[in-house]
Structure formats: C-alpha cells, structure tokens
Design an enzyme around this catalytic site. Structure first.
Site, mmCIF file in Angstrom:
data_model
loop_
_atom_site.group_PDB
_atom_site.id
_atom_site.type_symbol
_atom_site.label_atom_id
_atom_site.label_comp_id
_atom_site.label_asym_id
_atom_site.label_seq_id
_atom_site.Cartn_x
_atom_site.Cartn_y
_atom_site.Cartn_z
ATOM 1 N N SER A 26 36.488 -11.508 11.403
ATOM 2 C CA SER A 26 37.591 -12.059 12.196
ATOM 3 C C SER A 26 37.432 -11.733 13.681
ATOM 4 O O SER A 26 36.408 -12.058 14.276
ATOM 5 C CB SER A 26 38.920 -11.532 11.645
ATOM 6 O OG SER A 26 40.022 -12.161 12.245
ATOM 7 N N HIS A 41 41.060 -15.887 4.347
ATOM 8 C CA HIS A 41 40.509 -15.139 5.475
ATOM 9 C C HIS A 41 40.231 -13.669 5.147
ATOM 10 O O HIS A 41 39.204 -13.127 5.567
ATOM 11 C CB HIS A 41 41.469 -15.247 6.653
ATOM 12 C CG HIS A 41 40.929 -14.716 7.937
ATOM 13 N ND1 HIS A 41 39.807 -15.237 8.550
ATOM 14 C CD2 HIS A 41 41.333 -13.694 8.731
ATOM 15 C CE1 HIS A 41 39.559 -14.571 9.664
ATOM 16 N NE2 HIS A 41 40.469 -13.623 9.805
ATOM 17 N N ASP A 43 40.107 -21.429 6.530
ATOM 18 C CA ASP A 43 40.257 -20.324 5.578
ATOM 19 C C ASP A 43 41.662 -19.741 5.590
ATOM 20 O O ASP A 43 41.866 -18.593 5.222
ATOM 21 C CB ASP A 43 39.228 -19.222 5.879
ATOM 22 C CG ASP A 43 39.478 -18.521 7.211
ATOM 23 O OD1 ASP A 43 40.428 -18.883 7.921
ATOM 24 O OD2 ASP A 43 38.715 -17.588 7.542
#
Length: 690
Positions: free
Chosen positions: A264, A645, A592
């Site tokens: 991320s 995610h 996602d």
C-alpha cells in the site's frame, strides 16, 4: 361469613344457594362491618380495578429512538461474535480442517530461504506506542495507542478526546506536539496483526518461516506512517536505519541481495527510499549511484498506490468514504443525530488532517492519468462484478487474459470518472459545456476570511473558519477534476495542504534532468523521478482485481448547519441503474477495494515497461493480478483467494509468488505477467511522454 365472602367477590351474582338476594339487598347484614369484612371489601375493590385495567386499550408502543437502534445493533454484533467464538471452540476438529500452508508445500518441493526479506507496512497497519504524554494518559507508557488488543483499545476509548489528542501531530510542523511522543512499534510484532484475529503480515511471516526464515533474514520496517516520508528521517532516522539494516542483512546472509515487499503506502515510501539512499547528504543517505544495484534483488509491491487513491480525497474533504455513506443510508441518525451529538467524523477529520502521509496518497499525474471532465482511461465501461462472473476460472493463468476483461466489464454509456468530486448527480454526467466554468479566484482564502463570522467559539476543523457563503460557492453545481481538485483542497484545508505540499508533489515531470527534481518532495511520485541504475533488479506489481473500488464521488451540502460540523457529505441517495457503477453516491471502478487498477498497474504496464525516461536502465517489471474470490464459508476466514487490499496478504497464490522469488526464482520463472483486468487497454488510452 363464608357465604358472605363469596358474595363480596362477585356482587352481581345472586346467592340463591344460601338464601341471599345480594349483599346490598340483604336486610340481615349489620351496619357495622368488622375488620375481616373490611379486608374483604378492599380485596373486592382491587379486583374491580384489575378488571377495569384489563378492559382498557393497550398503551401505544414507545417511539423508537436512534439510541435504541444503536443498542440493538451492538447487542446483535456481540451476540454473533460470541456465538461464532463458541462454535469455533466447540465444533469437532474435523470440521475445521485448515488447508495446508503454501510454505509447507513449497518446502516439501525443496524450496528454502535464500535472499533476505524486508517487509514495509503501509498506512495505519503499523502499531504506534506512547512514550510521553499528557496527564490523561498516565499509566499508558509504551502501551499501544494504535494497533493493539481490544482491551487496550477500549481503554483508549474511555477517554476518546485524550486518545485523539495523542494521535494528532503539530498543525504547523507536522511533527510531535509539545509534551507528546508517540513512536512506531519495532520488530515483527509491529504489523503482524492489527488486532487479535485480524492479520496483516502474520500469514506471510508464518509461511516464510516454514521455508527457513527467522529474525536474521527477515525484517519488518518500523516507521511512523503519520509523518511525511522525509520527516521520518528527520525525527526518527527511519530511512538511515533501513539502509543500515539492508546492508547488514546483505553481509550476514552471504552477500545475497535483499527482496523487499512493501504494501500500500509502503510502496511509495520505499520508492522515496530508493532515491534518498543514493542521494548525497545532507538531503540523502549517501549510498552512491550503485547502492540499489548492489543490495536489492527485487521489489514485490503488494496493492501499490503508485498514482494515489481517490478515497484519500474524500478522507480530506469530508472524512468519509463508501462505508460511511452506507451507514448514513441505513441509519442516518447514528452519524447525523443532533441529540446524540457524537460528531465522530469531525473528530476523525481533526486528527487525520494533521497526518501528512494522507496527502502522499492523493491522485498523481493530473488529468493526463485520471481523465478530464469528459474523458477517462476507464471510459466506456461500467462495473459488473457479479459473483457468478468472478467465480469462473481463468482460461490462462500466466498470460494476458482478454476474455476476463469482457466478463468483468460491459460496454455502456461512458462514466465521467475524471470528475473526482461532483455536487449533484447532474454535475457528474452532464457535458462539460453545460456546467459552470471554474474560476480559481473564487477559492481565494483571503476573500473568504473577509466575510468570516466566528460564531462557534474554538474552531474544531478548518471548515469552522469558512463563511457560509464560501461553503455554498464550492457546491454550486460544480464538478472537480484532478486539475481543479488541488485548488479546492487548498481552499478547504489550507493548513494541511500548505504543510504537506512542501513534502509531496503530484504532477508529471517535463524534464527529469531538471535540477529541481533532486528535491525530496518529488521522490515518492513515480512520474517525477527516475528509477535507480539497477538493470538486474526486478519490480513487481501484485494486486487484487474484481472488487468495486472507489473512483469518484457525488456530494451534497450537509443538511446539518450546527457549529463544528462538516458542511459536505457524500449523497448516499444517488444511485445509477442496477448494473451501474454508481451506488450510494460513489462511482466504482475495478480494483482491490482501496486502490483502483489504474493506480496499481500503470507504472508496471507502461510507465516503467522497457527503457523509458522513468526507467532508464530498463529494470524488468511484472504484473501479477489476483482475481478476487470471496470465502466460501465463515470457516474459511477472510479467504485464501481474496483480492481485497489487506486480505490479499493471505492469498495463497500471492504467498507462493513471494516465496519463490525469495528463494531465488526470477519473474520469468514464475510465469511472467498474469493479467485479468483492463489495465493494458487503460494504459493505451493514456497519452504520456515516455
């Protein structure tokens, strides 16, 4: 007396069986009653009252209040949690058979640890602990204020204002407020679990351990994810510690290059590190031009937010996203009730606007990447993410799969994705010629302050420093693209943007050889920096697809006009057709659940593919997409084929890819690209100088 008593109980009944007409008509009854008879009369009166009450109509039920709804919801959640916990511990082991760990299977195939591995957490997933604080935090020294057990979190929520005060940074410096020191937790426990039962890195760490990894060849980077990237070095020397750790692992593991696995926001944090480590001091780490080529084998980016995420815009603008919009639609009183007066979002905004890292996630590349008022790379497609379509197996596991594109999207009228924020559904779909033109003079903070009337006392957020007239001008049937978006954010959050834009940039470089790009504010933007000269290094973009992901928003003025409230909110009443991407005021695209495909895959698909001005040494790039498949049952947990995610960190296919690369394989040996989305077609629509 016995017979008399019977007559008292039912005075209307004639007592013929004992020779009485009734109590009232009998001449034989004495005028004075003894105490026993008085008790009987009292009992009779009580019986009459009971009969009257029975005949009365039932009372109307109490009016159902928002507080009652909250209590019932909490009760249902707690009951469900304890029931699931009970079943988990009571069901036979045979019903809870856990699939074999991929690390165990690969070890049986002969896979063993080779290259040291460094894990880089993203935003909010790393633990933060208290080292110094206010008197309200006495007894919490080195206790986690973020990312801990439920017990510790409940302790913090006993005094939420104290908790939020300690998680806030200084509004001018972006560093510690006076008298408060909150630092990142170090070690593997820093980001293995966010809370008990909610894994982040734990599953990957467990599988790495199965093939031989341990503390000497496995490291989790600890840094304060609230700070701007350069401030993590200024305050904590986090980048210097990372450089030293990689050098030490390289030497102590037989001069084997390191495999870095960021997640991320950690992806762009490590991108910043790549430039910092080779830059001369005092701004950089002084590693020299060959440092990355010498020490790094591969960078395996999970859920990369290279080009930002639209949900960062809604976070700054109104402290909400699709989840908050859904809560408002189902139970509006919970967040908007003036009786409860919780103002939760206002407190969230007050804290989060002190975190510079959020600005690092704003969309990069302007209208060239994200589209303008009438065009966007995803134009011509709408979402169709039905479970039936997603569960279909891929005809090809290792090659570009264009048939997946046709199944995942259906051609229809173009969605105006380029309008990141629109006020009203009409402003989100009308042609740009039918909308009012944008005038940057309207967003002059000086003019707004002239009409300012402070009536709320102490300001909670920067909205309290705006006049009602200025607030309404922002929302006058307008739509904002990435070109005008930053003017809007500078207007509604001037302190945050002025502070954070000194550390981050969001454009596209015309000439990367311009000396200005040697400044650290450009290092986390892949469109304004060059990759290091490391032709043998590999870069992977690993991300989930097949989940509707926030792409743009339809807003309205908040109906609440009280002081210290957020004047804008996502219009959850706005919906498109049944198969439209517009649901509850949010336009969705493929991704996602947090990062759209466009942001996660473009650099590996086009920006860095081959020798480009952003990748002059021709570092090999690979796209590995994981099509989301929800868990088949509750017993499967968060899913071994999830593309979400965070849940993707438990995806078996992703874990296998990482373990094979760490054990010495190359991108070609694990199958090269694996693409299910429309990323290649999107990239072709983006006209950018390479």
């Amino acid at each position: 007396m016995k017979n008399r008593k019977l007559c008292y109980v039912e005075p209307a009944v004639r007592c013929s069986s004992v020779g009485f007409e009734s109590f009232d008509q009998s001449p034989k009854i004495d005028q004075k009653l003894d105490k026993k008879e008085e008790n009987v009369i009292s009992a009779n009166n009580i019986a009459l009252e009971i009969n009257k009450k029975r005949k009365q109509p039932r009372r109307q039920p109490k009016e159902w209040r928002c507080l009652d709804s909250c209590c019932w919801i909490i009760g249902y959640l707690c009951t469900t949690w304890w029931l699931l916990l009970f079943l988990y511990h009571c069901l036979p082991i045979t019903l809870l058979q856990v699939p074999e760990l991929p690390g165990v299977r690969l070890k049986r195939e002969g896979l063993t640890a080779l290259h040291p591995v460094v894990l880089v957490p993203g935003i909010v997933t790393g633990g933060l602990e208290l080292w110094e604080g206010r008197p309200c935090a006495d007894g919490l020294f080195r206790k986690r204020l973020w990312g801990g057990s439920f017990t510790e979190i409940f302790k913090r929520y006993l005094k939420p204002l104290c908790w939020s005060e300690h998680l806030s940074l200084h509004n001018e410096t972006g560093l510690d407020p006076p008298g408060i020191r909150v630092r990142a937790v170090r070690g593997l426990v820093a980001a293995d679990y966010f809370a008990p039962g909610y894994f982040v890195w734990a599953v990957l760490i467990q599988n790495l351990a199965k093939i031989g990894y341990e503390g000497k060849n496995l490291h989790v980077v600890a840094y304060d994810w609230r700070l701007s990237f350069q401030n993590t070095e200024i305050r904590d020397h986090a980048l210097s510690r990372l450089k030293s750790k990689i050098e030490l692992m390289y030497i102590t593991n037989g001069y084997k290059k390191v495999v870095v696995v960021p997640h991320s926001m950690g992806v762009i944090y490590f991108l910043h590190f790549l430039k910092w480590v080779e830059t001369p001091p005092p701004m950089g780490g002084g590693g020299g031009p060959g440092w990355c080529a010498k020490h790094i084998k591969a960078i395996m980016n999970i859920g990369p937010a290279y080009l930002g995420v639209p949900k960062a815009v809604s976070s700054i603008f109104s402290a909400e996203g699709k989840d908050v919009a859904y809560i408002r639609a189902m139970a509006p009183g919970i967040l908007d009730s003036e009786i409860l007066g919780l103002q939760t979002l206002e407190h969230v905004m007050r804290v989060s606007r002190t975190w510079d890292s959020i600005v690092s996630l704003l969309p990069k590349g302007g209208e060239t990447i994200w589209g303008n008022m009438d065009r966007s790379p995803e134009g011509g497609h709408v979402c169709d993410f039905s479970k039936k379509r997603l569960s279909q197996p891929s005809p090809s596991d290792n090659n570009v799969n264009n048939s997946d594109v046709k199944r995942g999207f259906r051609v229809k009228d173009p969605v105006k994705y380029g309008r990141i924020i629109s006020f009203g559904k009409a402003a989100s779909v009308l042609h740009s010629s039918q909308l009012p033109t944008f005038d940057s003079k309207e967003f002059s903070r000086t003019n707004a302050l002239q009409n300012l009337k402070f009536s709320c006392g102490e300001a909670w957020t920067e909205y309290d420093e705006m006049s009602r007239e200025s607030i309404q001008k922002v929302a006058a049937n307008k739509a904002y693209t990435t070109r005008t978006l930053f003017d809007l954010l500078r207007f509604v959050a001037p302190k945050m943007m002025q502070r954070a834009e000194a550390h981050f940039s969001h454009g596209i470089a015309d000439n990367l050889d311009d000396p200005k790009y040697s400044h650290y504010k450009y290092w986390s933007n892949p469109l304004e920096m060059k990759l290091p000269d490391a032709p043998d290094m590999e870069i992977y973009c690993l991300y989930g697809v097949g989940i509707p992901t926030e792409r743009s928003y339809v807003y309205r003025l908040s109906p609440i006009s009280r002081c210290k409230s957020i004047p804008y909110q996502i219009d959850s009443s706005v919906h498109g057709e049944d198969d439209s991407c517009l649901k509850g005021g949010v336009y969705f695209a493929d991704g996602d659940d947090s990062v759209p495909v466009l942001s996660a895959g473009f650099m590996c698909a086009k920006g860095w593919r081959g020798r480009t001005r952003f990748n002059p040494s021709g570092i090999a790039t690979y796209i590995r997409e994981y099509r989301h498949k929800p868990p088949a049952s509750l017993l499967e947990g968060r899913g071994i084929e999830s593309g979400a995610h965070v849940d993707i960190m438990g995806n078996v296919a992703l874990i296998k890819d990482i373990l094979r690369i760490a054990a010495g394989a190359t991108g070609k040996e694990i199958g090269g690209d694996r693409i299910h989305s429309d990323i290649l077609r999107m990239s072709e629509r983006i006209n950018i100088l390479l």
